[in-house]
Design a protein around this motif. Sequence first.
Motif, PDB file in Angstrom:
ATOM      1  N   GLY A  95      -5.476  -0.015 -12.303  1.00 46.78           N
ATOM      2  CA  GLY A  95      -4.334  -0.585 -11.615  1.00 46.78           C
ATOM      3  C   GLY A  95      -4.655  -1.034 -10.201  1.00 46.78           C
ATOM      4  N   PRO A  96      -3.746  -1.777  -9.594  1.00 51.04           N
ATOM      5  CA  PRO A  96      -3.982  -2.331  -8.257  1.00 51.04           C
ATOM      6  C   PRO A  96      -3.733  -1.322  -7.147  1.00 51.04           C
ATOM      7  CG  PRO A  96      -1.776  -2.907  -8.993  1.00 51.04           C
ATOM      8  CD  PRO A  96      -2.414  -2.153 -10.132  1.00 51.04           C
ATOM      9  N   VAL A  97      -4.160  -1.686  -5.944  1.00 52.97           N
ATOM     10  CA  VAL A  97      -3.711  -0.992  -4.741  1.00 52.97           C
ATOM     11  C   VAL A  97      -2.563  -1.836  -4.190  1.00 52.97           C
ATOM     12  CG1 VAL A  97      -5.431  -2.136  -3.250  1.00 52.97           C
ATOM     13  CG2 VAL A  97      -4.364  -0.003  -2.515  1.00 52.97           C
ATOM     14  N   VAL A  98      -1.480  -1.167  -3.821  1.00 55.30           N
ATOM     15  CA  VAL A  98      -0.263  -1.865  -3.392  1.00 55.30           C
ATOM     16  C   VAL A  98       0.131  -1.399  -1.998  1.00 55.30           C
ATOM     17  CG1 VAL A  98       2.187  -2.280  -3.878  1.00 55.30           C
ATOM     18  CG2 VAL A  98       0.556  -2.095  -5.771  1.00 55.30           C
ATOM     19  N   ALA A  99       0.447  -2.353  -1.127  1.00 55.11           N
ATOM     20  CA  ALA A  99       0.907  -2.020   0.223  1.00 55.11           C
ATOM     21  C   ALA A  99       2.278  -2.637   0.457  1.00 55.11           C
ATOM     22  CB  ALA A  99      -0.079  -2.543   1.267  1.00 55.11           C
ATOM     23  N   ALA A 100       3.013  -2.044   1.369  1.00 54.79           N
ATOM     24  CA  ALA A 100       4.314  -2.586   1.770  1.00 54.79           C
ATOM     25  C   ALA A 100       4.414  -2.564   3.287  1.00 54.79           C
ATOM     26  CB  ALA A 100       5.458  -1.784   1.157  1.00 54.79           C
ATOM     27  N   ALA A 101       5.113  -3.543   3.827  1.00 54.47           N
ATOM     28  CA  ALA A 101       5.439  -3.596   5.251  1.00 54.47           C
ATOM     29  C   ALA A 101       6.960  -3.686   5.353  1.00 54.47           C
ATOM     30  CB  ALA A 101       4.783  -4.808   5.914  1.00 54.47           C
ATOM     31  N   VAL A 102       7.547  -2.887   6.224  1.00 49.98           N
ATOM     32  CA  VAL A 102       9.011  -2.826   6.333  1.00 49.98           C
ATOM     33  C   VAL A 102       9.432  -2.859   7.794  1.00 49.98           C
ATOM     34  CG1 VAL A 102      11.095  -1.522   5.766  1.00 49.98           C
ATOM     35  CG2 VAL A 102       9.128  -1.411   4.236  1.00 49.98           C
ATOM     36  N   ILE A 103      10.374  -3.736   8.114  1.00 47.58           N
ATOM     37  CA  ILE A 103      10.996  -3.773   9.439  1.00 47.58           C
ATOM     38  C   ILE A 103      12.433  -3.283   9.300  1.00 47.58           C
ATOM     39  CG2 ILE A 103      11.685  -5.213  11.395  1.00 47.58           C
ATOM     40  CD1 ILE A 103       9.450  -7.164  10.631  1.00 47.58           C
ATOM     41  N   LEU A 104      12.746  -2.184   9.966  1.00 45.21           N
ATOM     42  CA  LEU A 104      14.081  -1.588   9.872  1.00 45.21           C
ATOM     43  C   LEU A 104      14.908  -1.929  11.106  1.00 45.21           C
ATOM     44  CD1 LEU A 104      13.105   2.003   8.638  1.00 45.21           C
ATOM     45  CD2 LEU A 104      13.905   0.082   7.242  1.00 45.21           C
ATOM     46  N   PRO A 105      16.223  -2.049  10.946  1.00 47.64           N
ATOM     47  CA  PRO A 105      17.087  -2.245  12.118  1.00 47.64           C
ATOM     48  C   PRO A 105      17.208  -0.943  12.906  1.00 47.64           C
ATOM     49  CG  PRO A 105      18.421  -2.007  10.141  1.00 47.64           C
ATOM     50  CD  PRO A 105      16.989  -2.040   9.688  1.00 47.64           C
ATOM     51  N   GLU A 106      17.611  -1.050  14.175  1.00 50.37           N
ATOM     52  CA  GLU A 106      17.716   0.135  15.021  1.00 50.37           C
ATOM     53  C   GLU A 106      18.795   1.098  14.540  1.00 50.37           C
ATOM     54  OE1 GLU A 106      17.541  -0.333  19.285  1.00 50.37           O
ATOM     55  OE2 GLU A 106      16.632  -2.313  19.067  1.00 50.37           O
ATOM     56  N   ASP A 107      19.803   0.588  13.838  1.00 52.88           N
ATOM     57  CA  ASP A 107      20.894   1.457  13.377  1.00 52.88           C
ATOM     58  C   ASP A 107      20.684   1.961  11.939  1.00 52.88           C
ATOM     59  OD1 ASP A 107      21.279  -0.891  12.010  1.00 52.88           O
ATOM     60  OD2 ASP A 107      23.388  -1.145  12.566  1.00 52.88           O
TER      61      ASP A 107
END
Length: 256
Positions: free
Chosen positions: A87-99
């Motif tokens: 299987g693959p290697v999987v990455a995620a990037a996430v930008i969350l709001p301050e609230d």
Amino acid sequence: MAKLSIKEIEQILAETENEQDPFLLSIKSDERKGVQVLLSRWEKRQQEKQKLIDQFIEMQKYERAHWEKGSRYIAGIDEVGRGPLAGPVVAAAVILPEDFQLYGLTDSKKLSPQKRELFYDYIKKNALSYGIGIVMPSDIDKVNIYEATKLAMMEAVKNLSLTPDHLLIDAMKLDVGIAQTSIIKGDATSISIAAASVLAKETRDAYMKNLAVEFPQYGFDKNMGYGTREHLIALEEVGVTREHRRSFSPVKEMVD
């Protein structure tokens, strides 16, 4: 006036949050054992809830530090799938709001499958932006797993709809022109990295479950490509698939 039944009190307590709620105060003098048990359970639930709130606030410390400096878009980055044989290697990037609020969010490996699925949907719905990066086994074999992990992370950043001001990365440095902080065990200490770990794991798990339909002998829906006994026996009896990492032992020895 007749006392409320234990069941009626239980139903009211289920919707009570404030420690100074008049109803809560009024039943503390109720000497019935069942009522005292309900009060004890309510207090324990409140303590557990407060613990999760405190944990969440603590895990925002990296994000808060950059928000206070004027950065708007802080991207947390994490990966899953460095160790499996398939299987693959999987990455995620996430930008969350301050609230953003999601009490109980932490390293995806510490969450139950049910909670992880709920958190996955909530994060996707409430994040300002998220991106996924996937590097397949054939490419892992070409560049090695460390470099493949970086490639997956950079692809995840590239797939964000917003350009981040700063990157928070779980124990990694990326060759991108964006300021970044590498955090050891970031998925358990940064809320953004924890969110990324949930998206990455759910994405990869879904991939492996689909793969299990095509290759049922290997148990990919249960082992997610790791070298369990069932998986190793299938490798011996059925052989190596296109989804196996040929640079990883014992797959390597089977194809040499």
